[in-house]
Design an enzyme around this catalytic site. Sequence first.
Site, PDB file in Angstrom:
ATOM      1  N   ASP A  48      -1.674  -0.659   6.120  1.00 33.49           N
ATOM      2  CA  ASP A  48      -1.930   0.000   7.412  1.00 33.49           C
ATOM      3  C   ASP A  48      -3.419   0.100   7.761  1.00 33.49           C
ATOM      4  OD1 ASP A  48      -2.585   1.979   5.488  1.00 33.49           O
ATOM      5  OD2 ASP A  48      -2.189   3.563   6.927  1.00 33.49           O
ATOM      6  N   ASP A  59       0.863  -1.174   0.000  1.00 35.40           N
ATOM      7  CA  ASP A  59       0.000   0.000   0.000  1.00 35.40           C
ATOM      8  C   ASP A  59       0.913   1.241   0.000  1.00 35.40           C
ATOM      9  OD1 ASP A  59      -2.289   1.702   0.590  1.00 35.40           O
ATOM     10  OD2 ASP A  59      -1.530   1.780   2.646  1.00 35.40           O
TER      11      ASP A  59
END
Length: 279
Positions: free
Chosen positions: A217, A12
């Site tokens: 996250d 990500d």
Amino acid sequence: MENEPKYIIFTDLDGTLLDSENYSAAAASKALDFIRQNNIPLIFVTSKTAMEICRIRAKLKNVHPFVCENGGGIYIPKGYFEGNPADDEFEIIGLGVEYSILKRELKEASNKLKIELQGMSQLSDREIIKLTGIKEEDVPHARQRGFDEPFVIKSTDPNGDAERLIEYFNHRGLNVVRGNRFYHLTGGCDKGMAIQVLLGRFEEALGGGWKSVGFGDSPNDIPLFEAVEIPIAVKKPPKPGHFDFDIRDVQGLNFADGIGPAGWNKAALELLQKNKLPV
Ligand SMILES: [Mg+2]
């Protein structure tokens, strides 16, 4: 060496490889150098658009395929698997539901459920800048969407309304996921599905035996965590950092000791240089 693991890394961007405030990957530069020097495929898997990712790839000198808009689109540089990737020509694999349909669905949901919300396409440039902290010149790139409509819930009970929206859209075969700043409406795709498709391409072209690593996250990274062999979460700000509550129960998740790119750097170097997972 023959029996060294053949790593492939999926990551990500927002809040993970890039600092959630200033979008810098500087704190991860040591690990990024190591990855580049060792020709380890580093694949960006993000809710950002292809145009936004292209700018970040250029900045970080990344030449690998990428996944945009939460799994909606896979971009593979032409010639990549033959060893001579083109700079700006891509084979594009679309997995998601078309953007115009998502925009219409979102408006309909807002009316039917009486939830005040706004999609990115309805926000002014100024509001987008305020919400995301991106620069004015980057706003047109953020608007070039094909498969994912980010939105904000403006009601007094955003969490409760998010639950109602998730249920409503699930019945309609669409997905709502929470990212760093926005909720995202997508259909028929997620980060995990895109990773599986890409891994298949790597195996087809370059043989099997890949050890897949995934960094994230936020809850929209759960499909990413579940699609890789070694999922690693990084902390969120403020200091000293914390893990997003909604990702803690992911099976086999490893927890990096650091916020965003700092945690990324530490965990990646330990893993790639010493085969050690964060404890
Ligand atoms: Mg993120």
